[in-house]
Design a protein around this motif. Structure first.
Motif, PDB file in Angstrom:
ATOM      1  N   ASN A 555      29.025  55.611  90.467  1.00 14.53           N
ATOM      2  CA  ASN A 555      29.681  56.570  89.586  1.00 14.53           C
ATOM      3  C   ASN A 555      31.192  56.371  89.726  1.00 14.53           C
ATOM      4  OD1 ASN A 555      30.714  58.823  88.253  1.00 14.53           O
ATOM      5  ND2 ASN A 555      29.079  60.179  88.967  1.00 14.53           N
ATOM      6  N   TYR A 556      31.828  55.889  88.662  1.00 16.17           N
ATOM      7  CA  TYR A 556      33.264  55.629  88.704  1.00 16.17           C
ATOM      8  C   TYR A 556      34.090  56.818  88.209  1.00 16.17           C
ATOM      9  CZ  TYR A 556      32.238  50.781  89.874  1.00 16.17           C
ATOM     10  OH  TYR A 556      31.806  49.639  90.508  1.00 16.17           O
ATOM     11  N   SER A 557      33.420  57.945  87.960  1.00 21.20           N
ATOM     12  CA  SER A 557      34.083  59.235  87.703  1.00 21.20           C
ATOM     13  C   SER A 557      34.877  59.290  86.411  1.00 21.20           C
ATOM     14  CB  SER A 557      35.008  59.611  88.883  1.00 21.20           C
ATOM     15  OG  SER A 557      34.273  59.705  90.078  1.00 21.20           O
ATOM     16  N   SER A 558      34.577  58.408  85.464  1.00 19.38           N
ATOM     17  CA  SER A 558      35.308  58.408  84.191  1.00 19.38           C
ATOM     18  C   SER A 558      34.527  59.195  83.140  1.00 19.38           C
ATOM     19  CB  SER A 558      35.514  56.977  83.716  1.00 19.38           C
ATOM     20  OG  SER A 558      34.322  56.448  83.144  1.00 19.38           O
ATOM     21  N   ARG A 559      35.041  59.166  81.900  1.00 23.78           N
ATOM     22  CA  ARG A 559      34.372  59.816  80.784  1.00 23.78           C
ATOM     23  C   ARG A 559      33.210  58.984  80.234  1.00 23.78           C
ATOM     24  NH1 ARG A 559      36.947  63.820  77.792  1.00 23.78           N
ATOM     25  NH2 ARG A 559      39.059  64.403  78.443  1.00 23.78           N
ATOM     26  N   LYS A 560      33.167  57.722  80.525  1.00 27.60           N
ATOM     27  CA  LYS A 560      32.199  56.821  79.913  1.00 27.60           C
ATOM     28  C   LYS A 560      30.787  57.091  80.423  1.00 27.60           C
ATOM     29  CE  LYS A 560      33.224  52.472  79.365  1.00 27.60           C
ATOM     30  NZ  LYS A 560      33.679  51.074  79.603  1.00 27.60           N
ATOM     31  N   HIS A 561      29.793  56.580  79.656  1.00 26.97           N
ATOM     32  CA  HIS A 561      28.422  56.618  80.145  1.00 26.97           C
ATOM     33  C   HIS A 561      28.365  55.882  81.478  1.00 26.97           C
ATOM     34  CE1 HIS A 561      26.652  58.425  76.634  1.00 26.97           C
ATOM     35  NE2 HIS A 561      27.168  57.511  75.837  1.00 26.97           N
ATOM     36  N   LYS A 562      27.671  56.453  82.427  1.00 26.00           N
ATOM     37  CA  LYS A 562      27.695  55.899  83.788  1.00 26.00           C
ATOM     38  C   LYS A 562      27.192  54.459  83.828  1.00 26.00           C
ATOM     39  CE  LYS A 562      29.681  58.855  84.405  1.00 26.00           C
ATOM     40  NZ  LYS A 562      31.062  58.991  84.875  1.00 26.00           N
ATOM     41  N   PHE A 563      26.176  54.133  83.015  1.00 27.10           N
ATOM     42  CA  PHE A 563      25.623  52.778  83.099  1.00 27.10           C
ATOM     43  C   PHE A 563      26.547  51.740  82.456  1.00 27.10           C
ATOM     44  CE2 PHE A 563      23.748  54.697  79.297  1.00 27.10           C
ATOM     45  CZ  PHE A 563      23.943  53.726  78.325  1.00 27.10           C
ATOM     46  N   MET A 564      27.605  52.207  81.778  1.00 26.29           N
ATOM     47  CA  MET A 564      28.550  51.281  81.154  1.00 26.29           C
ATOM     48  C   MET A 564      29.868  51.200  81.926  1.00 26.29           C
ATOM     49  SD  MET A 564      27.949  52.355  77.164  1.00 26.29           S
ATOM     50  CE  MET A 564      29.156  51.169  76.572  1.00 26.29           C
ATOM     51  N   GLU A 565      30.078  52.072  82.889  1.00 27.02           N
ATOM     52  CA  GLU A 565      31.321  52.079  83.657  1.00 27.02           C
ATOM     53  C   GLU A 565      31.466  50.817  84.504  1.00 27.02           C
ATOM     54  OE1 GLU A 565      32.519  56.557  84.974  1.00 27.02           O
ATOM     55  OE2 GLU A 565      30.841  55.629  86.008  1.00 27.02           O
ATOM     56  N   THR A 566      32.713  50.408  84.715  1.00 29.10           N
ATOM     57  CA  THR A 566      33.032  49.340  85.658  1.00 29.10           C
ATOM     58  C   THR A 566      34.160  49.807  86.567  1.00 29.10           C
ATOM     59  OG1 THR A 566      34.763  48.259  84.342  1.00 29.10           O
ATOM     60  CG2 THR A 566      32.466  47.650  83.855  1.00 29.10           C
ATOM     61  N   LEU A 567      34.490  48.968  87.519  1.00 23.66           N
ATOM     62  CA  LEU A 567      35.571  49.288  88.448  1.00 23.66           C
ATOM     63  C   LEU A 567      36.873  49.596  87.706  1.00 23.66           C
ATOM     64  CD1 LEU A 567      36.473  49.461  91.428  1.00 23.66           C
ATOM     65  CD2 LEU A 567      36.989  47.002  91.309  1.00 23.66           C
ATOM     66  N   ARG A 568      37.104  48.942  86.570  1.00 20.05           N
ATOM     67  CA  ARG A 568      38.334  49.153  85.802  1.00 20.05           C
ATOM     68  C   ARG A 568      38.424  50.581  85.257  1.00 20.05           C
ATOM     69  NH1 ARG A 568      38.941  43.614  82.158  1.00 20.05           N
ATOM     70  NH2 ARG A 568      39.136  42.152  83.922  1.00 20.05           N
TER      71      ARG A 568
END
Length: 596
Positions: A555-568
């Motif tokens: 979980n990169y804690s962003s707004r994006k869908h979790k399965f699409m998040e990356t380190l960036r």
């Protein structure tokens, strides 16, 4: 047969046998008399309504019409019929036919491999076919554990009148405890899907824990999206990608088995649920159990739970120790013999199995078996603590907040660090549990530790702790957290009691991102069930930490869908735990009453 946890059987070795141990062990010493004649149909074909043919094998006593015990199984191997030769004889000796039917795409069954999706509807047709065979007396029972526990519950979505009883052991509940637990997807799901991807199980791949650890850690350290995990493993997996698109308990999952109050209220057959404190599918077993007993007050549902893991809860094998725990001989129940006694009770009018002295049967570690008509009757008291400062207090204190740093860019060595517990896949050989009882969990950072006062009397803890948390965030839109509970003895040993992990943005069938500056209430109530005598002089410790490891979807804690998040996409921030006043976080421990 006892076993030491350090000499753990490889998972596939257990999977290879567990579907059959119910017969292999159950009849030993019971059916040593007359050998009844039987015949085997090695290549049974059952044509479904859509034209798909399922395959399997059955053994049939030749002298009478008998009930059939069905195992609806996704795990197929070419040697299954040969392996089961003794099973067929033993089944005949007990007066049962035995049917091993494979789900779509397994063994010689036709159709695409779509785990969970078709099994409920297909099970209805399989039961219908079996019940109408000339060698069947019209009665069908089901058995088995894990996936085979699920297929029994899937059959209950639309119960067939010929299905007279089920014994779901360590039953998986798709979307509830696998491949997602409390909103957090497990990376183990890919390993399991790869294992059953072909017509026959790929044991060599599944058994290679070192390879899977490498896959998970390579993916974790690379900061790739969850959608790339199968590519890191070397082969794209369509089922894995489909599961990623269903991160909540939506209709994809709920359509596969009973999920509504009405569906559970329609289940009238006797049921025996078996699970264990260390069973990774325990929460699935309890989902079914809790929903059924809530919606069917006149249920005939029995529960057995003790100090077992996912495999020992299905067999006659047992731990002799686990962590600091040791278990006396009264904990050792041959679940396979219990299966036969239950079938004989329901189908042949024999007495209830002796151990089932009431509908709820719980082994309390440190005291022994307890029997009660319901969990509420057994766990009738509650200890409540406020989370104040770094303590669990009996009284609310001044309004305050403690902060946890959330930094998804931080990497931890999830291969080399030897922690007492590893993440929300708690009892997995991919990330082994240290067996020596060390206190290394205290070295994990960041985390918040809350200790209760030491108790001047022993008491019994029976149930699942509930954390009623008031949380706020700064700089982040989501976080995965876990809360672990320990008994810390006067000597300083930590006994793991329970744990719960939670993706804070997931609530049932919806996703709601966190809002900065807003204090939100979270009920972490799906923690693992434990029954243990808490010793005089001990205290209870609660440890709250963010989840940051390779065992679960990052979980990169962003707004994006979790399965699409990356380190960036990473966002750093803080998670605050509020205490005091009307928004005071607290924890409840059920079944806590003075030991008698």
């Amino acid at each position: 047969m006892n076993r030491d946890y350090n000499r753990k059987e490889r998972p596939t070795e257990a999977l290879r046998r567990y579907s059959f141990l119910f017969f292999l062990l159950s009849f030993t010493g019971v059916a040593s008399g007359q050998q009844r004649p039987y015949q085997v149909i090695e290549n049974v074909r059952i044509k479904l309504g859509d034209g798909t043919q399922l395959a399997g094998h059955v053994s049939i006593p030749t002298s009478e019409r008998v009930p059939v015990v069905l195992m609806f199984n996704c795990y197929a191997r070419p040697e299954d019929v040969k392996t089961n030769t003794s099973i067929f004889q033993l089944a005949a000796n007990q007066g049962y036919a035995f049917a091993m039917i494979y789900t779509r795409g397994a063994g010689k069954s036709e159709g695409a491999k779509k785990p969970f999706v078709h099994d409920g509807r297909d099970a209805y047709e399989v039961i219908d076919w079996l019940s109408k065979q000339p060698w069947c007396n019209g009665e069908v029972a089901m058995g088995g554990g894990s996936y085979l526990g699920f297929t029994q519950w899937a059959a209950m979505k639309t119960p067939h009148p010929a299905l007279k009883t089920i014994i779901p052991m360590v039953a998986a509940a798709p979307g509830k405890d696998f491949p997602i637990l409390n909103g957090i997807p497990m990376n183990y799901a890919l390993r399991w899907l790869s294992f059953i991807d072909g017509a026959y199980c790929d044991d060599s791949s599944f058994d290679n824990s070192a390879m899977w650890r490498s896959v998970y850690n390579t993916h974790y350290r690379s900061g790739l999206a969850a959608t790339k995990l199968d590519s890191v493993a070397g082969k794209q997996n369509a089922n894995y990608q489909e599961w990623l698109r269903h991160p909540t308990f939506d209709s994809y999952w709920s359509s596969q088995y009973p999920s509504t109050d009405r569906e559970f209220s329609n289940i009238t057959v006797p049921i025996l649920t078996i699970t264990g404190y260390f069973d990774s599918d325990q929460r699935g077993a309890f989902y079914y159990y809790n929903m059924h007993v809530k919606n069917r007050p006149d249920n005939r549902h029995y529960l057995l739970i003790g100090p077992y893991d996912h495999f020992t809860a299905q067999t006659g094998r047992h731990f002799s120790r686990y962590h600091y725990y040791t278990f006396d001989s009264t904990a050792y129940v041959n679940k396979t013999m219990l299966n036969v006694d239950w079938y004989n009770h329901v189908l042949k009018g024999s007495p209830l199995p002796k151990l089932l002295k009431d509908k709820v049967n719980v082994y309390v570690i440190g005291d022994g078996w307890r029997h009660s008509p319901s969990l509420a009757a057994m766990a009738h008291d509650t200890l409540a603590f406020y989370m104040s400062g770094h303590a669990l207090s009996g009284a609310s204190k001044d309004v305050s907040a403690l902060s946890l740093d959330i930094d998804p860019t931080q990497l931890v060595d999830t291969i080399q660090n030897d922690y007492t517990h590893r993440g929300v896949m708690p009892f997995s050989d991919e990330f082994p549990i240290a067996a020596g009882g060390n206190e290394n969990y205290l070295n994990q950072t960041p985390q918040l530790v809350f200790d209760s006062p030491r108790f001047d009397k022993a008491f019994d803890l029976i149930g699942s702790p509930v954390a009623d948390l008031y949380l706020s965030v700064e700089g982040i839109y989501d976080a995965d957290v876990e809360l672990r509970y320990y008994e810390v003895t006067a000597e300083g040993k930590s006994y793991p009691l329970s744990f719960v992990g939670q993706r804070l943005s997931v609530a049932g069938d919806r996703i709601e991102l966190l809002k900065e500056g807003r204090v939100m209430r979270f009920m972490l109530d799906n923690s693992f069930f434990m029954a243990k005598r808490i010793a005089r002089g001990s205290k209870i410790r609660a440890v709250l930490r963010p989840i940051n490891e390779a065992a679960t979807q990052k979980n990169y804690s962003s707004r994006k869908h979790k399965f699409m998040e990356t380190l960036r996409d990473s966002r750093k921030g803080k998670l605050k735990v509020h205490s005091g006043g009307s928004r005071g976080s607290r924890i409840y421990f059920p079944g806590a009453h003075p030991a008698q």
